[in-house]
Design an enzyme around this catalytic site. Structure first.
Site, short mmCIF file in Angstrom:
data_model
loop_
_atom_site.label_atom_id
_atom_site.label_comp_id
_atom_site.label_asym_id
_atom_site.label_seq_id
_atom_site.Cartn_x
_atom_site.Cartn_y
_atom_site.Cartn_z
N ASN A 69 0.87 -1.18 0.00
CA ASN A 69 0.00 0.00 0.00
C ASN A 69 0.91 1.23 0.00
OD1 ASN A 69 -1.82 2.04 0.50
ND2 ASN A 69 -2.22 1.45 2.63
N TRP A 70 0.91 1.95 -1.12
CA TRP A 70 1.85 3.07 -1.27
C TRP A 70 1.31 4.37 -0.67
CZ3 TRP A 70 3.74 2.07 -7.03
CH2 TRP A 70 4.52 0.90 -7.04
N LYS A 71 0.09 4.35 -0.19
CA LYS A 71 -0.51 5.52 0.49
C LYS A 71 -0.31 6.80 -0.36
CE LYS A 71 0.46 3.21 4.81
NZ LYS A 71 0.29 3.24 6.23
N GLY B 284 2.21 1.59 10.89
CA GLY B 284 3.14 2.72 10.81
C GLY B 284 3.79 3.05 12.15
N GLY C 145 2.82 -1.38 4.32
CA GLY C 145 2.86 0.06 4.03
C GLY C 145 4.29 0.51 3.82
N GLY C 146 4.91 1.00 4.89
CA GLY C 146 6.25 1.60 4.82
C GLY C 146 7.27 0.76 4.06
C1 PEP Z 1 -0.79 -0.25 5.87
O1 PEP Z 1 -0.75 0.87 5.43
O2 PEP Z 1 -1.73 -0.97 5.53
C2 PEP Z 1 0.28 -0.71 6.77
C3 PEP Z 1 0.16 -1.90 7.29
O3 PEP Z 1 1.32 0.12 7.01
P1 PEP Z 1 2.74 -0.24 7.71
O4 PEP Z 1 3.25 -1.51 7.08
O5 PEP Z 1 3.63 0.93 7.45
O6 PEP Z 1 2.47 -0.43 9.17
#
Ligand code: PEP
Length: 251
Positions: free
Chosen positions: A10-12, A174, A235-236
């Site tokens: 998920n590149w947000k 996050g 995410g990250g």
């Molecule tokens: C996400 O955005 O779905 C997520 C799990 O982020 P992260 O891996 O950064 O915690």
């Protein structure tokens, strides 16, 4: 039960079009080399067209980070399933905790988005998860049950089979705090039991349930070793080609 693993990024609200294409090409090369698992990325809306075009002939799947319902209409700021499908997008994340926490999306709206995705032939990736306060108050399972019931209202058995679930504890997103593999497995098993009761066992056996929340190269192998964890929503660590490559190549 043999569920095909899915590693999703998920590149947000990161990456311009050119940056997204560069990363997508690197991820597509890894996914082309790991044909026993699915790989998906969810770029920002602005990069979707370019990314779809760049990876069209590869196994990499492209998702939107959200989706509206209906074909078209007076919905300023929203994107319809038809508009996404037109670009080559095949999946859509719905109910991400950032949509819930920051933009006030509730289960009823997430349900509309999910039904919209299904009606538009997009495969929904439904996110559910509890906050830290809810976990500490011992409400994890009642919160998840409520989210599942409300978000899945009107979803028929055949539609459920096409869906993907993601358990994303809000306190782990996050923050660098990952749920332990035991905590994640316990919730995944609970969600699968919910599906067996609400639909039937064969549906529960088929639906892939991803874990999301600070997934990194260091913890992916032990998470994926759990019997009810079928993949990860990342995410990250998905924004860096090297770390996402290692996550995709989990053992
Ligand atoms: C996400 O955005 O779905 C997520 C799990 O982020 P992260 O891996 O950064 O915690």
């Amino acid at each position: 039960m043999n569920r095909r693993p899915l590693i999703a990024g998920n590149w947000k609200m990161y990456l311009t079009g050119a940056e997204a294409v560069r990363l997508a090409q690197a991820v597509a090369a890894t996914s082309g080399a790991c044909l026993d698992r699915d790989v998906m990325v969810a770029p920002a809306f602005t990069a979707l067209a370019k990314v779809c075009e760049a990876v069209r002939d590869t196994p990499l799947q492209v998702a939107a980070q959200n989706v509206a319902w209906g074909k078209e209409g007076a919905y300023t700021g929203e994107i319809s399933p038809i508009m996404l499908a037109d670009l080559g997008v095949r999946l859509a994340i719905v109910g991400h905790s950032e949509r819930r926490q920051i933009f006030g999306e509730r289960d009823a709206m997430i349900n509309r988005r999910l039904l919209g995705a299904l009606a538009g032939d997009l495969q929904p990736v439904l996110c559910v998860g509890e906050t830290l306060e809810e976990r500490e108050a011992d409400h994890t399972f009642s919160v998840l049950e409520q989210q599942m019931r409300q978000c899945l209202q009107g979803v028929a058995k055949g539609e459920m089979r096409q869906m993907i679930l993601a358990y994303e504890p809000v306190w782990a997103i996050g923050t660098g705090k990952t749920a332990t593999k035991e905590q994640a497995q316990e919730v995944h098993a609970f969600l699968r039991r919910f599906l067996a009761e609400a639909y039937e066992k064969s549906v529960a056996d088929e639906v892939r349930i991803l874990y999301g929340g600070s997934v990194k190269p260091e913890n992916i192998d032990s998470l994926m070793a759990q019997s009810d964890i079928d993949g990860a929503l990342v995410g990250g660590a998905a924004l860096n080609a090297e770390s996402f490559d290692r996550i995709i190549r989990f053992q």
